[in-house]
Design an enzyme around this catalytic site. Structure first.
Site, PDB file in Angstrom:
ATOM      1  N   GLU A   1      42.567  34.662  31.464  1.00  0.00           N
ATOM      2  CA  GLU A   1      42.111  35.261  32.720  1.00  0.00           C
ATOM      3  C   GLU A   1      43.255  36.055  33.345  1.00  0.00           C
ATOM      4  OE1 GLU A   1      38.523  33.044  34.455  1.00  0.00           O
ATOM      5  OE2 GLU A   1      40.311  32.057  35.167  1.00  0.00           O
TER       6      GLU A   1
ATOM      7  N   GLU B   1      44.166  30.453  40.475  1.00  0.00           N
ATOM      8  CA  GLU B   1      44.215  30.096  41.900  1.00  0.00           C
ATOM      9  C   GLU B   1      45.028  28.813  42.111  1.00  0.00           C
ATOM     10  OE1 GLU B   1      39.982  30.473  42.547  1.00  0.00           O
ATOM     11  OE2 GLU B   1      40.229  32.610  42.175  1.00  0.00           O
TER      12      GLU B   1
ATOM     13  N   HIS C   1      43.980  27.065  36.354  1.00  0.00           N
ATOM     14  CA  HIS C   1      43.321  28.270  36.855  1.00  0.00           C
ATOM     15  C   HIS C   1      44.325  29.055  37.710  1.00  0.00           C
ATOM     16  CE1 HIS C   1      40.796  30.922  39.223  1.00  0.00           C
ATOM     17  NE2 HIS C   1      39.926  30.820  38.229  1.00  0.00           N
TER      18      HIS C   1
ATOM     19  N   ASN D   1      32.451  28.991  37.078  1.00  0.00           N
ATOM     20  CA  ASN D   1      33.434  28.321  37.930  1.00  0.00           C
ATOM     21  C   ASN D   1      32.998  28.572  39.367  1.00  0.00           C
ATOM     22  OD1 ASN D   1      35.639  27.436  39.367  1.00  0.00           O
ATOM     23  ND2 ASN D   1      37.015  29.078  38.680  1.00  0.00           N
ATOM     24  N   TRP D   2      32.482  27.522  39.999  1.00  0.00           N
ATOM     25  CA  TRP D   2      31.929  27.700  41.339  1.00  0.00           C
ATOM     26  C   TRP D   2      32.971  27.710  42.444  1.00  0.00           C
ATOM     27  CZ3 TRP D   2      26.868  24.249  41.342  1.00  0.00           C
ATOM     28  CH2 TRP D   2      25.877  24.948  40.648  1.00  0.00           C
ATOM     29  N   LYS D   3      34.211  27.408  42.115  1.00  0.00           N
ATOM     30  CA  LYS D   3      35.279  27.391  43.130  1.00  0.00           C
ATOM     31  C   LYS D   3      34.830  26.550  44.338  1.00  0.00           C
ATOM     32  CE  LYS D   3      36.833  31.655  41.159  1.00  0.00           C
ATOM     33  NZ  LYS D   3      37.584  32.886  41.249  1.00  0.00           N
TER      34      LYS D   3
ATOM     35  N   GLY E   1      33.387  33.504  37.595  1.00  0.00           N
ATOM     36  CA  GLY E   1      33.402  33.043  38.988  1.00  0.00           C
ATOM     37  C   GLY E   1      32.210  33.594  39.746  1.00  0.00           C
ATOM     38  N   GLY E   2      32.404  34.730  40.408  1.00  0.00           N
ATOM     39  CA  GLY E   2      31.383  35.329  41.272  1.00  0.00           C
ATOM     40  C   GLY E   2      29.992  35.396  40.666  1.00  0.00           C
TER      41      GLY E   2
ATOM     42  N   GLY F   1      38.115  38.131  40.508  1.00  0.00           N
ATOM     43  CA  GLY F   1      37.540  38.369  41.829  1.00  0.00           C
ATOM     44  C   GLY F   1      37.816  39.761  42.377  1.00  0.00           C
TER      45      GLY F   1
ATOM     46  N   SER G   1      36.025  39.015  36.521  1.00  0.00           N
ATOM     47  CA  SER G   1      34.963  39.964  36.857  1.00  0.00           C
ATOM     48  C   SER G   1      33.941  40.193  35.735  1.00  0.00           C
ATOM     49  CB  SER G   1      35.569  41.292  37.332  1.00  0.00           C
ATOM     50  OG  SER G   1      36.392  41.066  38.464  1.00  0.00           O
TER      51      SER G   1
HETATM   52  P1  PGA Z   1      35.501  36.148  38.763  1.00  0.00           P
HETATM   53  O1  PGA Z   1      36.372  34.775  38.631  1.00  0.00           O
HETATM   54  O2  PGA Z   1      34.489  36.128  37.656  1.00  0.00           O
HETATM   55  O3  PGA Z   1      34.897  36.086  40.126  1.00  0.00           O
HETATM   56  O4  PGA Z   1      36.481  37.262  38.602  1.00  0.00           O
HETATM   57  C1  PGA Z   1      36.758  34.287  37.394  1.00  0.00           C
HETATM   58  C2  PGA Z   1      37.483  32.968  37.566  1.00  0.00           C
HETATM   59  O5  PGA Z   1      38.151  32.790  38.592  1.00  0.00           O
HETATM   60  O6  PGA Z   1      37.418  32.075  36.709  1.00  0.00           O
END
Ligand code: PGA
Length: 250
Positions: free
Chosen positions: A167, A97, A95, A10-12, A234-235, A173, A213
């Site tokens: 999640e 966010e 998600h 997930n590149w956000k 994500g990251g 994050g 994470s």
């Molecule tokens: P993260 O993000 O791996 O940076 O914790 C996961 C996500 O938001 O899907």
């Protein structure tokens, strides 16, 4: 029971189109023999170019959000058919966010999920509790409400296309991954709710991804758990070497 294993990035709100295409070129040379399906949820503006760059590979391109309408006066929104037209094959929905920063409700996510299925996009339904909800022992209640509301009108046949991503909000994050035991407990509970709704045969086939994470150092332990069928990352999905390392450990 063998379920499809999916490693999804997930590149956000990161990368330019050039960086994204370079990433795909780099990644495909490293993950050709991966047994897991590789998904990448990219920003809208680079769906088309990344989908072209990923053609003929095991990398599938998708989006991070969509609206529940097919078209209309909704400034700044995007429709499922537009994503499909650009080359997206799946879409992240709910998600954390989106839920927490943009205040999306379970009911809105339900409408989007219904629309995604109609538009032939595979939904990845994201669910998860906050730290506060976990501390007050509401995790299962929160997960159950999120699942039952979002899947309200999803038929058994359509359910086979849906992927669920657990999640926990406190792990996204933050560098604070759920232990494999904590994650497995939540995944087993999610499968139990899915079984209650769709029966054993279907619930046994649904891939449930863990997100929060995930990195090369913890993917193997998570994937060893019975009900963890992949990860939403994500990251650690932003760098092709790190992402490939995660994929190749599955
Ligand atoms: P993260 O993000 O791996 O940076 O914790 C996961 C996500 O938001 O899907």
């Amino acid at each position: 029971m063998s379920r499809e294993q999916i490693i999804a990035g997930n590149w956000k709100m990161y990368k330019t189109t050039k960086e994204a295409v370079d990433f795909i070129e780099n990644l495909k040379s490293k993950v050709g023999s991966s047994l897991a399906s590789i998904y990448l949820a990219v920003p809208f503006t680079m769906i088309s170019e990344t989908a072209k760059a990923a053609e003929g590979t095991n990398i599938i391109i998708g989006a991070q959000n969509m609206n529940d309408a097919t078209e209309g006066a909704f400034t700044g929104e995007i429709a499922g058919i537009m994503l499909k037209d650009a080359g997206a094959e799946f879409v992240l929905l709910g998600h954390s966010e989106r839920r927490h920063i943009f205040k999306e409700s379970n009911e809105f996510i339900q409408k989007k999920l219904e629309r995604a299925l109609k538009d032939d996009l595979q939904p990845i339904l994201c669910i998860g509790e906050t730290q506060e909800e976990r501390d007050s022992e509401k995790t299962e209640e929160v997960l159950e409400t999120q699942i039952k509301t979002a899947l309200k009108n999803v038929s058994e046949k359509d359910m086979e296309k849906v992927v669920v991503a657990y999640e926990p909000v406190w792990a996204i994050g933050t560098g604070k991954t759920a232990t494999p035991e904590i994650a497995e407990k939540a995944h087993a509970y999610i499968r139990k709710v899915l079984k209650e709704l769709y029966g054993k045969t279907i619930s046994d086939k649904i891939s449930i991804l863990y997100g929060g994470s995930v990195k090369p150092a913890n993917i193997e332990a998570l994937m060893n758990e019975k009900n963890i069928d992949g990860a939403l990352i994500g990251g650690a999905s932003l760098d092709p070497d790190t992402f490939a390392e995660v994929i190749n450990k599955c």
